[in-house]
Design an enzyme around this catalytic site. Structure first.
Site, mmCIF file in Angstrom:
data_model
loop_
_atom_site.group_PDB
_atom_site.id
_atom_site.type_symbol
_atom_site.label_atom_id
_atom_site.label_comp_id
_atom_site.label_asym_id
_atom_site.label_seq_id
_atom_site.Cartn_x
_atom_site.Cartn_y
_atom_site.Cartn_z
ATOM 1 N N SER A 337 -1.989 -8.801 -2.827
ATOM 2 C CA SER A 337 -0.926 -8.218 -2.011
ATOM 3 C C SER A 337 0.262 -9.160 -1.883
ATOM 4 O O SER A 337 0.148 -10.370 -2.061
ATOM 5 C CB SER A 337 -1.450 -7.865 -0.618
ATOM 6 N N CYS A 338 1.411 -8.583 -1.538
ATOM 7 C CA CYS A 338 2.646 -9.354 -1.312
ATOM 8 C C CYS A 338 2.602 -9.949 0.084
ATOM 9 O O CYS A 338 3.532 -9.778 0.865
ATOM 10 C CB CYS A 338 3.851 -8.439 -1.436
ATOM 11 N N ASP A 339 1.514 -10.601 0.419
ATOM 12 C CA ASP A 339 1.361 -11.160 1.750
ATOM 13 C C ASP A 339 0.912 -12.594 1.559
ATOM 14 O O ASP A 339 -0.123 -12.854 0.942
ATOM 15 C CB ASP A 339 0.314 -10.366 2.539
ATOM 16 N N ASN A 380 0.026 -2.540 1.237
ATOM 17 C CA ASN A 380 0.769 -2.737 -0.012
ATOM 18 C C ASN A 380 0.597 -1.582 -0.989
ATOM 19 O O ASN A 380 0.885 -1.715 -2.166
ATOM 20 C CB ASN A 380 0.327 -4.019 -0.725
ATOM 21 N N ASN B 105 6.195 -7.267 -6.790
ATOM 22 C CA ASN B 105 4.986 -8.079 -6.691
ATOM 23 C C ASN B 105 4.865 -8.925 -7.957
ATOM 24 O O ASN B 105 4.957 -8.395 -9.062
ATOM 25 C CB ASN B 105 3.767 -7.152 -6.527
#
Lengths: 390, 390
Positions: A337-339, A380, B105
């Site tokens: 994920s973009c976390d 996401n 991403n």
């Protein structure tokens, strides 16, 4: 039985391939998938039960609410520990008798207590005055047990003070329950998640026994001791065989509490963790700079799609790749994920094969517990962890 | 506009009640519910856009993928930053043109790159050799921007090193992209989540400008600067007005980068956080012992049902109760699940009314971002966070 759970001395597995692993190797998956083996759950149930003897197993449904697992356990005669109305409905819908279900969450919505009471549930947990008042109003006359805080824990993942009350207060709550027309039947506690050795229960049991006998001395005829969970799964560090472990715990209980009328145990992780593996995939292997000592390995599963228990790197999963014969090097493992918080192991990097690359299959061992239910609905835009039961 | 977002000096709100708050007060909810106001999103979009000027807003869909929000933003002419195939499909299904969607991403499944390419997406992020290889194979000729690691951040929640590459390596990746037949168009970075003041961008922009000009000196004709997110929401600490903030950021950009052909900004939190509140309920108020200095307040929502950003107590939400005129005392705030990690604020307790009790309404302010999508599918048998858009 899952091959890995016989690996009690903590060696890398040289055991025969489990049914789950064989299934994963024989299939392709287009997204991360948890594969569960209900036969492995049944075997583990028998192994624990053989040691627990007269204690009732109340499976902690939150560990894995897969319908097939609950159904298998209903058929085996297991009882259930439910955290919510949703879990009670699940158990009832799969044939569990209401008298085998305890409502073990100390934090309950009043309307959910009423629901449970009308569904025939008669046993509730509490650790506070307001909770007793809610139970007395919405489940009049019900049996309650008081959850106690445990001060010292030797678990891999000790619990916070979130649940339970101090021991002195527990005596007040027993008296209050009686005044409210409830039946205060006993105490519960939790020794801490992943308590790897039976002997690690000793200090906690000593604490609980002290207040148990004090309650009796004050005239409370307690008949129920709920020893909670804490039964370990194999994540790489040596654990006892489940039968030996639970027999020893019961011996420690009997030494301190004598012949208690009802003993409950609530294994969750200890029952289902080793019955499942996740089929995942490597999405990217990279270095942040040309002289970076560590590789970064990114999987298609992360903290928000099933591996929440890697929080603070608490639970350390083990992995199988098709390159396990190669030399290894240190890697930081992260999710897709973009976390930026979606990093699984960084403080203690993991050793992975030097040739690992995008597209490689990546099997995560012994993750049947606390994975599918923790998965986000779609963080996401990734779908929740898929589950296949074999 | 949501009343709270005019509260820029950080005082407790004495502002008029927002549409969301009025809606929550006028209704009953049988489970935790996020109420979103698309008009508030539109107002915030206009406020940010007024400051960002020629920069394109690419809404970071992961912040809140509610269909009504994406649809509103499509109608307003917003562009989109997608983290996954799922988010791309969402945007396309609601009318976003493929050329307005970037696949931001840096960790992409090869088949998802191919999907995006065939759907008409032409702009991709990368920070590693293997990612460029995947893009070159599955999206031949596509535009790529290289994500850079930012060393110093003054954000409330600095990002880890998970995304981006070192600046020296970035130059190698530009060259490699060209060799692979891709179009390396620029750089991206992220200043850190919740960067409260525009001036806090200065150090980061200095770092990025240095490598930007070095790339130009090496002959790379970069045309795209993606300044990412970091646009703050109001959580109690003073923030700038969104127009003033984003205008100042753009001025800082222009000072360092001149008249860049394309500038992208990716607000997520800064666009939607203040457009939503969660209607929750108090389930239990207790003390662990009779002399406990803190109360424990348990809500029907927690870390696994929407409030994941309380992790490490990073994001500190503000609350509204019907007893806010009462004196307050320190409380530890926790969620409803049987998980000892489901504690929201403990290291820094929150002040809550002394009369708070089970059944009380509990409104969580400014939580339109990173709540509904983080919610688990059903941890402990609790349903995912409900969402209502007004």
């Amino acid at each position: 039985m899952n091959a890995t759970i016989t690996d009690f001395v903590g060696r890398p597995a040289v055991a025969p391939v489990s049914r789950v692993e064989a299934f994963i190797r024989a299939n392709e998956f287009d997204r991360p998938t948890l594969v569960l083996d209900t036969k492995a759950v049944a075997n583990q149930y028998h192994a624990l039960k053989a040691g627990l003897g007269r204690a009732h197993i109340h499976y902690a449904v939150k560990a894995n609410p897969a319908r097939e697992i609950v159904e298998e356990l209903v058929n085996l005669g297991s009882h259930f520990d439910a955290a919510s109305r949703g879990e009670i409905e699940l158990c009832l819908s799969l044939g569990a008798a209401p008298e085998t279900i305890s409502f073990g969450n100390t934090i309950k919505r009043a309307s959910d207590i009423a629901f449970a009471y009308h569904a025939g549930i008669t046993l509730f947990a509490a650790d506070a005055e307001e909770e007793l008042e809610k139970i007395a109003e919405h489940a009049p006359g019900a049996e309650v047990y008081i959850r106690l805080i445990v001060d010292a824990s030797e678990a891999d993942w000790p619990l916070s003070r979130k649940f339970g009350c101090a021991r002195d207060k527990a005596l007040d709550l027993l008296a209050m329950a009686t005044r409210l027309g409830l039946k205060p039947v006993g105490f519960s506690f939790h020794v801490g998640s992943q308590t790897r050795r039976a002997e690690m229960w000793t200090t906690t049991l000593d604490q609980i026994a002290e207040i148990w006998h004090r309650a009796h001395a004050q005239g409370h005829q307690l008949t129920l001791l709920n020893i909670g969970g804490g039964f370990p799964a194999f994540y790489g560090e040596a654990i006892d065989h489940p039968t030996k472990y639970s027999a020893r715990v019961m011996a420690l209980v009997t030494e301190r509490f004598g012949d208690v009328e009802r003993v409950m145990a609530e294994p969750g992780r200890g029952l289902v963790a080793e019955a499942g593996m996740i089929a995942a995939e490597v999405l990217l292997v990279s270095r942040k700079s040309n002289d970076d000592a560590h590789r970064w390995v990114y999987l298609d599963i992360g903290k928000f799609s099933g591996l929440a228990e890697t929080m603070d790197e608490a639970i350390r999963y083990q992995f199988i790749t098709d390159r396990d014969a190669e030399p290894t090097g240190p890697c930081i493992l992260a999710g897709p994920s973009c976390d930026s918080a979606d990093v699984l192991y960084e403080k203690r990097p993991v050793q992975l094969p030097v040739g690992l690359k995008a597209g490689d299959r990546f099997i995560i061992r012994n993750c049947g517990a606390y994975t599918s239910s923790y998965s986000s609905v779609g963080f996401n835009g990734f779908p929740p962890l898929d589950v296949i039961v074999i």
